[in-house]
Design a protein around this motif. Structure first.
Motif, PDB file in Angstrom:
ATOM      1  N   ASP A  40       0.764  -1.230   0.037  1.00  0.00           N
ATOM      2  CA  ASP A  40       0.166   0.118  -0.072  1.00  0.00           C
ATOM      3  C   ASP A  40       0.950   1.218   0.164  1.00  0.00           C
ATOM      4  N   LEU A  41       2.200   1.100   0.184  1.00  0.00           N
ATOM      5  CA  LEU A  41       3.131   2.226   0.032  1.00  0.00           C
ATOM      6  C   LEU A  41       2.960   2.672  -1.239  1.00  0.00           C
ATOM      7  N   PHE A  42       2.808   2.022  -2.217  1.00  0.00           N
ATOM      8  CA  PHE A  42       2.902   2.300  -3.623  1.00  0.00           C
ATOM      9  C   PHE A  42       1.479   2.676  -4.288  1.00  0.00           C
ATOM     10  N   ASP A  43       0.497   3.254  -3.262  1.00  0.00           N
ATOM     11  CA  ASP A  43      -0.819   3.392  -3.780  1.00  0.00           C
ATOM     12  C   ASP A  43      -0.943   4.802  -4.139  1.00  0.00           C
ATOM     13  N   GLY A  44       0.025   5.736  -4.462  1.00  0.00           N
ATOM     14  CA  GLY A  44      -0.162   6.991  -5.008  1.00  0.00           C
ATOM     15  C   GLY A  44      -0.147   8.092  -3.758  1.00  0.00           C
ATOM     16  N   ARG A  45       0.702   7.579  -2.964  1.00  0.00           N
ATOM     17  CA  ARG A  45       1.070   8.345  -1.885  1.00  0.00           C
ATOM     18  C   ARG A  45       2.410   8.990  -2.265  1.00  0.00           C
ATOM     19  N   PRO A  46       2.629  10.422  -1.674  1.00  0.00           N
ATOM     20  CA  PRO A  46       3.886  11.223  -2.265  1.00  0.00           C
ATOM     21  C   PRO A  46       5.159  10.358  -1.919  1.00  0.00           C
ATOM     22  N   VAL A  47       6.088  10.179  -2.925  1.00  0.00           N
ATOM     23  CA  VAL A  47       7.563   9.443  -2.824  1.00  0.00           C
ATOM     24  C   VAL A  47       8.416  10.733  -2.520  1.00  0.00           C
ATOM     25  N   ILE A  48       8.870  10.739  -1.519  1.00  0.00           N
ATOM     26  CA  ILE A  48       9.977  11.879  -1.213  1.00  0.00           C
ATOM     27  C   ILE A  48      11.376  11.315  -1.133  1.00  0.00           C
TER      28      ILE A  48
END
Length: 580
Positions: A40-48
């Protein structure tokens, strides 16, 4: 200005790599999962991307790994996905011939790192002199939401009851050795007191100047510049920065929204008020070039001329960065500029707020550190830009660190053809020089050294120091450390190695310096100058290959920031096509 956030949610840049079920998406996503990241970390949350300039060989940045963990905590808290990325780290105290030669390489590497990888926003984790401008330049070129957090300055050094300013004390003590007023044993003992904690120089050297420039530009959270490296509030600042970058990505708040002409004008005036490093000139000119703003040396002179230097820090004053922080730091300076009508109050910052709204209510807790205007170290403290037949494209001088009696001076030139020539001659008791002379150093500009090393603050000859003289007029195409001081004319353009008039100065020529009238004049008939230039041949050979060749062929003059000609102009955050 009024900033209107982009609608959220929207498809993020990182989703070109991670979003979807195609073979390519699974290729990118699946490999990263080997680190144990949930789906779920790859579900569209901002990658910083936390662009970290930590290195064991960059002592100013040696603590940034710990700071990166606090940034990560902030990113996680705000719902982002933090990924730490090591980037090029050029240390001023270890790189040869000079870290400045590698600023452009670092900026290029950072730009391509950001452009080529699935990063929606970046935290620029910086400290040592060139790491701050190089990461800012890279971020400006990609125009991805970015924010600066610096590592902070060292704690005060103390030696026998006196403050020891990193860099500044080194120059002072090395001159005292030559003058015979300090022993080698005392010098070695003092060394132990110079760097007693993690962090950058504790003077208003280039590192603290560039931290202040980042804050004045609006690219760092308010108060970031002065917090000591080992103070717990530095770690709090890192965590808050991690939180803030996630919202910046959601709002699509980019460097191009913040790095406006008004922001650069705020920074230039701030530099005058803090007695900042002359190195800020080349770095801000280069940064402005990256975002397409026509910033010039004339702007530096015009905007800084009426700004009083009110920060009482070495090398211009008495105190160090620790006291500056306790007094209220840069927000107090910005407030004073605003009250004097010298701040564009509407300028936007990474907080999403106007710069004036951030500083208007702060308090000055020590008026001996941040001085009242009437007690300023210099009433005209901005960088002075000198022009004339010796510097047709300009040269710079820092009035707050110069000797007032030398600001108008005419003297006989004593010429050093390059830094090796200087080292061969300077300690010779038969050198024909006295305190009225003008020391001239050639071939130390961007092409000449190469890289424009910090050698412009040439140490005085022992025969002069033994008279109790501590300053002379010095002219070169080099830079000097932000921790240095003296009546030193720098960045003379065009540089000698490019055939500038500095190249043809000879022993015995007379030179006139007139800082109030911004004049630098070689008192030689025009016809003789033309004859010498016609006979001149460059002593600098073009490297046959490698980075040296690239640098020689493409570096611009100091008057435009010594950037690469092919890197000027914003190029946007285009996503490369997937090659898989």
């Amino acid at each position: 200005m009024t900033f209107k956030p982009s609608p959220w949610p929207r498809k993020l840049r990182s989703q070109e790599w991670y979003g979807g079920t195609s073979r390519d998406n699974i290729y990118h996503r699946g490999w990263l999962k080997n680190q144990g990241y949930p789906h779920d970390l790859f579900d569209g949350r901002p990658v910083i991307g936390i662009l970290n300039t930590w290195s064991d060989l960059t002592p100013c940045n040696g603590h940034l790994r710990e700071l990166a963990e606090k940034v990560k905590a902030g990113v996680w808290e705000a719902g982002g996905f933090p990924l730490e990325v090591p980037v090029f780290s050029a240390s001023e105290n270890t790189y040869r011939p000079t870290a400045m030669m590698y600023r452009n390489l670092a900026a290029l590497a950072v730009e391509e790192t950001m452009r080529a990888q699935p990063i929606d926003g970046a935290v620029l984790l910086v400290g040592c002199d060139k790491t701050t401008p190089s990461l800012l330049m890279g971020a400006a070129s990609t125009d991805i939401p970015s924010i600066v957090v610096t590592g902070g300055p060292m704690l005060n050094g103390w030696f026998r009851g006196e403050r020891v300013g990193s860099g500044t004390a080194l120059w002072q003590m090395s001159e005292a050795i030559k003058a015979g007023t300090m022993s080698k044993e005392d010098f070695l003992e003092a060394e132990q007191a110079m760097s007693r904690s993690s962090g950058t120089c504790n003077t208003m050297g280039t590192a603290s100047t560039m931290a202040s420039m980042a804050e004045a530009l609006g690219m760092a959270l308010s108060g970031n510049a002065a917090i000591p490296a080992v103070d717990s509030r530095r770690r709090v600042m890192a965590q808050l920065t991690g939180r803030r970058i996630v919202q910046m990505v959601k709002d699509d708040l980019k460097p191009s929204d913040i790095l406006t002409r008004e922001a650069f004008e705020n920074a230039i005036r701030t530099n005058g008020a803090i007695g900042g490093s002359t190195n800020a000139v080349v770095h801000l000119l280069a940064l402005a070039g990256r975002v397409g703003i026509d910033l010039t040396l004339d702007d530096w002179d015009r905007l800084g001329r009426d700004v009083p230097t009110i920060v009482n820090l070495m090398p211009s004053g008495k105190y160090l960065m620790e006291e500056f922080f306790y007094a209220g730091g840069l927000p107090v300076v910005l407030k004073r500029l605003g009250e004097a009508g010298l701040l564009h109050k509407e300028a936007l910052t990474v907080s999403g707020e106007k710069i004036w709204d951030e500083v208007k209510d702060v308090t000055n807790w020590n008026e001996d550190v941040i001085l009242p205007t009437e007690k300023a170290l210099a009433q005209a403290g901005g960088i002075a830009v000198l022009k004339g037949n010796l510097a047709p494209k300009g040269a710079v001088l820092k009035p707050s660190a110069a000797t007032p009696s030398l600001m108008v001076h005419r003297g006989r030139a004593v010429v050093f053809e390059d830094i090796d020539d200087y080292k061969r001659k300077i300690n010779d008791p038969d050198l024909d020089i006295d305190e009225t002379c003008v020391m001239v150093l050639k071939n130390c500009g961007p092409r000449g050294y190469p890289g424009m090393a910090e050698v412009g603050n040439m140490g005085l000859p022992p025969k002069v120091l033994k008279k109790g003289i501590t300053d002379m007029v010095r002219i070169s195409d080099a830079r000097m450390s932000g921790t240095a001081y003296g009546t030193v004319v720098l960045h003379t353009s065009p540089e000698a190695a490019a055939g500038g008039p500095l190249a043809i100065v000879r022993d015995g020529d007379f030179i006139e310096l007139d800082v109030p009238n911004r004049r630098l004049h070689l008192d030689v008939p025009e016809g003789e100058i033309e004859r010498r230039l016609a006979e001149w041949k460059s002593p600098v050979e073009r490297p046959a290959s490698g980075y040296g060749m690239l640098y020689h062929d493409h570096v611009t003059g100091a008057d435009t920031g010594a950037d690469f000609d092919f890197l000027r102009g914003a190029r946007g955050n285009a996503v490369p096509k997937d090659s898989h």
